[in-house]
Design an enzyme around this catalytic site. Sequence first.
Site, PDB file in Angstrom:
ATOM      1  N   GLY A  49     -57.584  -8.371 -55.422  1.00  0.00           N
ATOM      2  CA  GLY A  49     -58.755  -7.569 -55.088  1.00  0.00           C
ATOM      3  C   GLY A  49     -58.600  -6.837 -53.769  1.00  0.00           C
ATOM      4  O   GLY A  49     -58.971  -5.660 -53.645  1.00  0.00           O
ATOM      5  N   CYS A  50     -58.035  -7.511 -52.784  1.00  0.00           N
ATOM      6  CA  CYS A  50     -57.874  -6.897 -51.464  1.00  0.00           C
ATOM      7  C   CYS A  50     -56.860  -5.760 -51.500  1.00  0.00           C
ATOM      8  O   CYS A  50     -57.027  -4.748 -50.828  1.00  0.00           O
ATOM      9  CB  CYS A  50     -57.488  -7.956 -50.438  1.00  0.00           C
TER      10      CYS A  50
END
Length: 165
Positions: A49-50
């Site tokens: 996600g990051c």
Amino acid sequence: MSDEKSDPLAGMPAPGFCLPSADAKEVCLDSFRGKWVVVYFYPKDNTMGCTLEAKGFTDEFDEFARLDAVILGISPDTEESHRKFIGKHDLRITLLSDTGHEVLEAYGVWKKKKMMGREFDGVERSTFLIDPRGNVASAWRKVRVAGHVAEVRETLEKMAGRPGT
């Protein structure tokens, strides 16, 4: 989704900070007065996600610059971790290290989290749009990555009075 009406920081002066960047230079929020600033907080370099979020902001880097905005990503990772993350993914955004969690706590994003029955302290993915006067103009908490960068850009376009072309 932006939650500027109910966020405790909305309309308030953004908590100030000076943090080290990936290239070991101190970056202070006050140095961006007169510009829009996107400050996004994320849990950890090189996680799925990051990485998607950082690449999303990198992909829109020129659009944010056109709107006179800078992008600052903050996590508890080290400067070295940020350097590797930037190099691995050709990121164009500025990443800052808050290993002591002071800024994370000031923005209220250092939280108790639960995963697989385990409780721990960590970063709640959040983004703050800071206006040229240094006030929090908009806030997104508990961010879902999909579509988030576009939503931030669209909000900035409306607030800056310069719709996309």
